[in-house]
Design a protein around this motif. Structure first.
Motif, PDB file in Angstrom:
ATOM      1  N   SER A 166       0.828  -1.205   0.000  1.00  0.00           N
ATOM      2  CA  SER A 166       0.000   0.000   0.000  1.00  0.00           C
ATOM      3  C   SER A 166       0.862   1.254   0.000  1.00  0.00           C
ATOM      4  N   LEU A 167       0.241   2.377  -0.375  1.00  0.00           N
ATOM      5  CA  LEU A 167       0.958   3.646  -0.422  1.00  0.00           C
ATOM      6  C   LEU A 167       1.460   4.037   0.958  1.00  0.00           C
ATOM      7  N   VAL A 168       0.651   3.803   1.979  1.00  0.00           N
ATOM      8  CA  VAL A 168       1.043   4.151   3.351  1.00  0.00           C
ATOM      9  C   VAL A 168       2.276   3.360   3.773  1.00  0.00           C
ATOM     10  N   ASP A 169       2.286   2.060   3.451  1.00  0.00           N
ATOM     11  CA  ASP A 169       3.434   1.232   3.810  1.00  0.00           C
ATOM     12  C   ASP A 169       4.697   1.674   3.079  1.00  0.00           C
ATOM     13  N   LYS A 170       4.537   2.111   1.839  1.00  0.00           N
ATOM     14  CA  LYS A 170       5.696   2.577   1.082  1.00  0.00           C
ATOM     15  C   LYS A 170       6.290   3.834   1.707  1.00  0.00           C
ATOM     16  N   SER A 220      11.257  17.725  -9.752  1.00  0.00           N
ATOM     17  CA  SER A 220      11.688  17.488 -11.133  1.00  0.00           C
ATOM     18  C   SER A 220      11.747  15.998 -11.435  1.00  0.00           C
ATOM     19  N   ALA A 221      12.155  15.194 -10.449  1.00  0.00           N
ATOM     20  CA  ALA A 221      12.184  13.746 -10.646  1.00  0.00           C
ATOM     21  C   ALA A 221      10.769  13.185 -10.800  1.00  0.00           C
ATOM     22  N   MET A 222       9.818  13.720 -10.036  1.00  0.00           N
ATOM     23  CA  MET A 222       8.430  13.263 -10.152  1.00  0.00           C
ATOM     24  C   MET A 222       7.847  13.617 -11.511  1.00  0.00           C
ATOM     25  N   VAL A 223       8.195  14.787 -12.017  1.00  0.00           N
ATOM     26  CA  VAL A 223       7.725  15.179 -13.350  1.00  0.00           C
ATOM     27  C   VAL A 223       8.257  14.211 -14.404  1.00  0.00           C
ATOM     28  N   MET A 224       9.550  13.867 -14.291  1.00  0.00           N
ATOM     29  CA  MET A 224      10.139  12.940 -15.246  1.00  0.00           C
ATOM     30  C   MET A 224       9.520  11.545 -15.120  1.00  0.00           C
ATOM     31  N   TYR A 225       9.251  11.107 -13.903  1.00  0.00           N
ATOM     32  CA  TYR A 225       8.610   9.803 -13.701  1.00  0.00           C
ATOM     33  C   TYR A 225       7.206   9.800 -14.315  1.00  0.00           C
ATOM     34  N   ASN A 226       6.515  10.932 -14.235  1.00  0.00           N
ATOM     35  CA  ASN A 226       5.196  11.039 -14.851  1.00  0.00           C
ATOM     36  C   ASN A 226       5.308  10.965 -16.375  1.00  0.00           C
ATOM     37  N   PHE A 237       7.594   9.402 -17.972  1.00  0.00           N
ATOM     38  CA  PHE A 237       7.954   8.019 -18.293  1.00  0.00           C
ATOM     39  C   PHE A 237       6.864   7.017 -17.909  1.00  0.00           C
ATOM     40  N   ASP A 238       5.703   7.543 -17.457  1.00  0.00           N
ATOM     41  CA  ASP A 238       4.579   6.683 -17.053  1.00  0.00           C
ATOM     42  C   ASP A 238       4.957   5.742 -15.917  1.00  0.00           C
ATOM     43  N   LYS A 239       5.696   6.263 -14.965  1.00  0.00           N
ATOM     44  CA  LYS A 239       6.074   5.502 -13.784  1.00  0.00           C
ATOM     45  C   LYS A 239       5.320   6.020 -12.572  1.00  0.00           C
ATOM     46  N   GLU A 240       5.343   5.244 -11.498  1.00  0.00           N
ATOM     47  CA  GLU A 240       4.673   5.629 -10.274  1.00  0.00           C
ATOM     48  C   GLU A 240       5.302   6.906  -9.708  1.00  0.00           C
ATOM     49  N   LEU A 241       4.472   7.854  -9.288  1.00  0.00           N
ATOM     50  CA  LEU A 241       4.963   9.151  -8.849  1.00  0.00           C
ATOM     51  C   LEU A 241       5.701   9.083  -7.509  1.00  0.00           C
ATOM     52  N   ALA A 272      18.754  12.025 -12.517  1.00  0.00           N
ATOM     53  CA  ALA A 272      18.512  10.842 -11.685  1.00  0.00           C
ATOM     54  C   ALA A 272      17.391   9.983 -12.265  1.00  0.00           C
ATOM     55  N   SER A 273      16.325  10.629 -12.738  1.00  0.00           N
ATOM     56  CA  SER A 273      15.188   9.896 -13.297  1.00  0.00           C
ATOM     57  C   SER A 273      15.559   9.192 -14.596  1.00  0.00           C
ATOM     58  N   ILE A 274      16.306   9.882 -15.438  1.00  0.00           N
ATOM     59  CA  ILE A 274      16.712   9.276 -16.716  1.00  0.00           C
ATOM     60  C   ILE A 274      17.598   8.058 -16.476  1.00  0.00           C
TER      61      ILE A 274
END
Length: 296
Positions: free
Chosen positions: A160-164, A205-211, A213-217, A255-257
């Motif tokens: 779950s998100l909370v556990d993460k 900026s890493a969250m934007v790149m993950y978005n 790349f269609d990855k979990e935020l 870092a995201s790339i």
């Protein structure tokens, strides 16, 4: 009259009554939640590695001080912080000679060879992680037996998100709890030891790149370790306000790339190293230059 450019060096400036050990003690306190979280999830294995990196860093610096004929065995508490961070970015399955070699490399080669605390041009912990992976990739990689057993499981465990956020046994010792890392960062910011410009821009900026790349935020814990304790390193990151924003944004993108496109979970640490090399240029471009007039 003659016009001259007066270059004003960026902060931090020397302040009367501000001892370096007081700052370092705050960093040790900030790292305590991550230490407890790592030991809680990895038990004795985490404790052994943390004790090894701390003791080795202290002994290595003490022997170096003896070699260069310094008066005291330890000039400050910086080896303790370095040892803790090194332990936190280590996986628990490595043999103890890996953290020992890593601590010696970080303390002597990356730190002392360039003049000691605050004089190194690269973050010692990030540089050491890259050095260990490059030198002993097979040892630093997750054991094949663990990977095979995980792949052969009947069902995939959903976390779950909370556990993460609170914590889970995943990644290196200090990467298990995002909450513990953020608590440490907030403490340092509250004490005025760090600015949150670098960490926040790095994460965003890493969250934007993950978005893209269609990855979990929700980023892995390694991003938060790098953001809170590496983008705020006094000696290897810009001290100007604009420079901190630039450093954080570009580091987060890199870092995201590396993590996503390069399939390398250690991407944040490599990004820190890359941006450390760019720090002098960033500070040069973002430092104010004041024109003053001088009489002939």
């Amino acid at each position: 009259m003659e016009n001259r450019n007066l270059k004003v060096s960026p902060a931090p400036y020397i302040k009367k009554g501000l001892e370096i050990n007081k700052i370092i003690i705050d960093f040790i306190i900030a790292l305590i939640p991550a230490i407890f979280a790592g030991i809680y999830f990895y038990k004795v294995d985490a404790a052994k590695i943390l004790i090894t990196t701390i003791l080795t860093s202290i002994i290595a610096e003490g022997l170096w001080n003896k070699y260069v004929k310094k008066n005291s065995f330890l000039t400050d508490l910086s080896p303790v912080v370095l040892g803790i961070i090194l332990g936190l970015i280590m996986p628990t399955y490595v043999p103890l000679w890996i953290p020992i070699i890593g601590s010696i490399f970080a303390t002597i080669v990356v730190k002392q060879f360039f003049g000691g605390y605050g004089q190194n041009f690269m973050n010692p912990a990030a540089a050491t992680k890259a050095f260990l992976i490059a030198s002993w990739a097979g040892v630093m990689a997750k054991p094949v037996a663990d990977a095979t057993s995980a792949a052969s499981g009947a069902t995939e465990v959903t976390v779950s998100l909370v556990d993460k956020i609170i914590g889970q046994a995943s990644g290196s010792i200090g990467e298990v709890s995002i909450l513990a890392l953020c608590l440490g960062g907030l403490y340092l910011a509250f004490r005025g030891r760090i600015s949150l410009r670098g960490p926040i821009t790095f994460i965003l900026s890493a969250m934007v790149m993950y978005n893209i790349f269609d990855k979990e935020l929700l980023l892995p814990g390694a991003f938060f370790v790098a953001a809170i304790f590496m983008t705020t390193d006094y000696g290897t990151t810009p001290m100007t306000r604009i420079g901190q924003y630039i450093f954080g944004i570009i580091a987060g993108i890199c870092a995201s790339i590396i993590a996503v496109k390069g399939f390398n979970p250690e991407g944040p640490y490599y990004a820190i190293i890359i941006m450390n090399l760019c720090t002098p240029l960033i500070e040069y471009l973002t430092t104010k230059k004041i024109k003053v007039k001088k009489e002939a």
